[in-house]
Design a protein around this motif. Structure first.
Motif, PDB file in Angstrom:
ATOM      1  N   UNK A 453       0.827  -1.207   0.000  1.00  0.00           N
ATOM      2  CA  UNK A 453       0.000   0.000   0.000  1.00  0.00           C
ATOM      3  C   UNK A 453       0.863   1.258   0.000  1.00  0.00           C
ATOM      4  N   UNK A 454       1.998   1.219   0.721  1.00  0.00           N
ATOM      5  CA  UNK A 454       2.913   2.373   0.752  1.00  0.00           C
ATOM      6  C   UNK A 454       3.460   2.636  -0.648  1.00  0.00           C
ATOM      7  N   UNK A 455       3.869   1.570  -1.337  1.00  0.00           N
ATOM      8  CA  UNK A 455       4.399   1.721  -2.701  1.00  0.00           C
ATOM      9  C   UNK A 455       3.323   2.263  -3.638  1.00  0.00           C
ATOM     10  N   UNK A 456       2.094   1.746  -3.492  1.00  0.00           N
ATOM     11  CA  UNK A 456       0.997   2.188  -4.357  1.00  0.00           C
ATOM     12  C   UNK A 456       0.695   3.679  -4.149  1.00  0.00           C
ATOM     13  N   UNK A 457       0.661   4.115  -2.890  1.00  0.00           N
ATOM     14  CA  UNK A 457       0.367   5.507  -2.580  1.00  0.00           C
ATOM     15  C   UNK A 457       1.454   6.434  -3.102  1.00  0.00           C
ATOM     16  N   UNK A 458       2.694   5.973  -3.051  1.00  0.00           N
ATOM     17  CA  UNK A 458       3.813   6.806  -3.519  1.00  0.00           C
ATOM     18  C   UNK A 458       3.991   6.721  -5.025  1.00  0.00           C
ATOM     19  N   UNK A 459       3.177   5.879  -5.660  1.00  0.00           N
ATOM     20  CA  UNK A 459       3.240   5.718  -7.114  1.00  0.00           C
ATOM     21  C   UNK A 459       4.617   5.235  -7.571  1.00  0.00           C
ATOM     22  N   UNK A 460       5.142   4.270  -6.823  1.00  0.00           N
ATOM     23  CA  UNK A 460       6.429   3.668  -7.184  1.00  0.00           C
ATOM     24  C   UNK A 460       6.222   2.160  -7.309  1.00  0.00           C
TER      25      UNK A 460
END
Length: 764
Positions: A453-460
């Motif tokens: 979820x952290x990666x998805x939110x940061x768009x990475x």
């Protein structure tokens, strides 16, 4: 004095050999020995040894031998018990006369001969002695080793005897005595034994029950660890490189051969994993229960005593015989021993203590195997056998208990060893490659989802290792092992030495290629604020703890804009910032990794076009401080000045690499000649022209020898800096260019009268 004079006569005539003393004593009449015994108080030991010698010939049935051994044993065991219990703390430096006389008259050599009788064949048939007799011989030998200096070393020199002892471990009746004697012998043996020389090793180990295997790990700890390694961080890299070259010419070491022998045993690692993670039934963790556990350990401060009591209790419980009843902790007992009674009353706290002790031994063996030549094989196996989830389930009950922090020490170790449950567990999670290569097994499924979820939110892109993690092998329960560790880390007292291990373990999760998601996972749990509190507000004084915190802070903040924003929010006054700088500047050996990470981050941020980044660059005190050329030059000068080739260790070589990072970034900006010129000026201002740059030249020559060696892994330098290793090599080559006309060569800034760049630093 009578004993001394008699011994001097024997030594003069016979060269000091115990078995010759026994032969000499045979010529004495029994009347003479009895009379001498009255004067010298020999407790009848010489006469008993003469009888033992006479009744232990090859054709004897050994019945009488066993009776004699039963007479000798209590004479020696009383002295041994006095030595290993608290009574020894009350006595001055004294001798133990019974064990001394037993050895003086050749008792040790005689028992070795008796024990090894089964290796002799008469008319094609091997001699046999009973387990009970072997057990008595082993107990007497151990007691003599405990009380009489030099006996253990003499036994260690008998390699055939040491190897033979392993065969006595096949019997449950003699296992404990044999294992304890072997462990003590190996502890003083100059040369490591080879396990592949032990007859039927695979069958021997495979037939051990779980408790025997746990005890056997105490022996393995000696046989699979490289001898005389000391503290790895304190050995100079010159010495280690020389030793590696020597080892390559000699082939695999005995420790490596022994590791391979163990890993060839079917199911060996699987059984260790089961032992390490086996659950323990436990009563409620009340204060009285925990106090009782500490008191038991104070009373039983020798692991052999505890093992023996556990074995007796287990055996007698199985056979429903009379068994041991233990007094309340602290109660006075004659000779420090418990009484016997009609039923077993083994306290739950003692069972748990025993469980903790053997788990530590097992974890240590796994740690060594994880760092050995077959580490990749071991990595796969312990992941398959779910070691990490098992340790997670034990974390609250056995791994992190306040009661075991102060007193618990492994057999053969001392109070200064890092061998209580917490350091041993933390060493496992930080110092070995397993948790580095398989770090996401430290999380549970919910926490892995959080990373995604952290990666998805940061768009990475999501971390590939997270996507490839086998979800069936991760931790279960509400929290993974890493989260549990963070929780206890925050609660640890300010001056606790465990803070060092805790920070090292958490840092191992971040080590390697920088992951934004990993950093944010920890930042969201308040880790950065906790570290800054410990460094600034508690003004930590421990160098080891400070170093581990600086290293962790560097990995947590590297290239992470959010982390620098959090830093600036916490360090929100000039006073706080000055305390922080004071801690950094107090020891660059400890803080240089943080300096490196901030310098690398600054370089990246300056090359990014982003409003958020620009805001951080304009507001963050730390980035503003590091961006100043005088600050960078001050760090560079001191980093080079505090290390020399002869004093480089695994601990301080990071100072050399940090100085290289500063110069590589200067080279990128075409400012390398400027930095070298400034270093030359600083040398002259300190009245030591040439000293610093000559030293740096030697350090870079060593760097080439060390890092360009074919067995050195350069990926750690690439991963930690995001600078290709080829750029590292090019920069070093440019600095070492012998052309004095090159503006980027060190020699161009060393005046001829002060030139000293050809000094040989090869380790003798």
């Amino acid at each position: 004095s009578a004993n001394f004079l008699l011994r001097e006569k024997f030594v003069t005539v016979l060269g000091g050999f115990g078995n010759q003393l026994l032969s000499f004593a045979i010529s004495f009449t029994e009347t003479f020995l009895t009379e001498r015994d009255k004067q010298s108080k020999w407790s009848g030991i010489p006469q008993l040894l003469l009888k033992l010698h006479a009744t232990s010939h090859l054709h004897s049935d050994f019945t009488e031998c066993q009776n004699i051994l039963k007479e000798i044993s209590p004479l020696l065991s009383m002295e041994a018990m006095a030595f290993v219990t608290e009574e020894r703390k009350l006595t001055q430096e004294t001798t133990y006369p019974n064990t001394y006389i037993f050895d003086l008259f050749g008792g040790v050599d005689l028992l070795v001969e008796i024990l090894m009788r089964p290796t002799i064949s008469i008319r094609g048939q091997k001699l046999k002695i009973s387990d009970e007799m072997s057990k008595d011989c082993l107990s007497i030998l151990y007691n003599t080793c405990v009380c009489t200096e030099g006996v253990t070393k003499r036994l260690a020199e008998k390699n055939d005897f040491v190897i033979f002892l392993f065969t006595l471990m096949t019997s449950k009746k003699t296992f404990l005595q044999t294992a304890t004697l072997i462990e003590d012998i190996l502890g003083v043996k100059k040369e490591m034994i080879r396990l592949d020389e032990v007859p039927n090793l695979s069958s021997l180990v495979s037939n051990f029950d779980q408790q025997q295997l746990a005890n056997f790990c105490r022996i393995l700890a000696v046989t699979i660890s490289e001898m005389d390694t000391g503290n790895d961080d304190k050995h100079t890299l010159l010495a280690k490189n020389a030793q590696q070259k020597k080892s390559l010419s000699l082939g695999p070491s005995a420790a490596e051969i022994n590791q391979a022998a163990l890993l060839s045993i079917p199911g060996f690692v699987e059984r260790l994993c089961k032992l390490a993670t086996r659950k323990v039934s436990e009563s409620t963790g009340t204060a009285s229960f925990l106090q009782e556990l500490e008191e038991w350990y104070t009373w039983l401060d020798n692991a052999l005593v505890l093992d023996a009591l556990m074995r007796v209790a287990n055996e007698e419980s199985e056979h429903n015989q009379a068994s041991i009843v233990f007094p309340p902790p602290g109660a006075s007992e004659e000779n420090g021993l418990p009484h016997t009674s009609a039923r077993t009353q083994l306290p739950q706290s003692m069972k748990i203590m025993h469980e903790i002790m053997y788990k530590l031994e097992v974890l240590y063996v796994l740690c060594v195997l994880l760092m050995g030549r077959q580490r990749n094989q071991v990595h796969r196996m312990i992941a398959e056998f779910k070691l990490i989830p098992g340790l997670n389930n034990l974390f609250d009950k056995l791994i992190w208990r306040k009661h075991s922090a102060s007193a618990l020490v492994l057999h053969g170790h001392n109070q200064n060893c890092d061998c209580s449950p917490q350091p041993q567990f933390l060493s496992f999670t930080s110092s070995n490659p397993f948790c580095f290569r398989n770090k996401y097994l430290l999380l549970n499924n919910q926490e892995l989802n959080e990373l995604s979820a952290i990666s998805l939110k940061a768009n990475i892109p999501e971390v590939e290792a997270v996507l490839n993690t086998d979800r069936s092998l991760v931790c279960d329960g509400k929290r993974g092992l890493l989260t549990r560790l963070l929780q206890v880390m925050k609660k640890e007292p300010a001056e606790s030495s465990f803070r060092f291990w805790q920070a090292r373990a958490v840092e191992s999760f971040l080590r390697g290629t920088t992951s934004y998601a990993d950093q944010m996972f920890l930042l969201k749990r308040g880790l950065l604020e906790h570290i800054l509190y410990c460094i600034v507000d508690s003004e930590c004084k421990s160098r080891d703890v400070l170093q581990s915190y600086f290293d962790l802070l560097g990995e947590l903040m590297k290239f992470n804009v959010d982390a620098f924003k959090r830093f600036n929010k916490y360090i929100n006054t000039d006073a706080k910032f000055q305390v922080f700088l004071k801690q950094i500047n107090s020891s660059l050996v400890d803080s240089n990794m943080l300096v490196r990470c901030v310098t690398l981050s600054l370089d990246r941020f300056e090359n990014q076009v982003d409003v958020k980044v620009a805001e951080v660059l304009s507001e963050c005190r730390l980035l503003a401080y590091i961006s100043q050329v005088p600050t960078q030059m001050s760090f560079l000068f001191r980093l080079i000045n505090i290390i020399h080739v002869q004093t480089l260790t695994q601990e301080n070589v990071s100072c050399l690499n940090t100085s290289l990072v500063i110069l590589m970034l200067a080279r990128r900006k075409e400012r390398l000649p400027l930095y070298l010129r400034l270093l030359q000026r600083m040398e002259h201002s300190k009245k030591y022209p040439g000293f610093l740059l000559n030293n740096f030249h030697s350090l870079l020559r060593f760097w080439q020898q060390h890092y360009l060696h074919k067995d050195k892994d350069s990926t750690c330098l690439e991963n930690s800096s995001c600078i290709s290793f080829s750029y590292w090599k090019e920069t070093v080559s440019i600095l070492l260019n012998p052309d004095r006309q090159s503006p980027s060569a060190l020699v161009s800034y060393i005046e001829e009268p002060y030139m000293d760049i050809d000094r040989d630093f090869t380790e003798e």
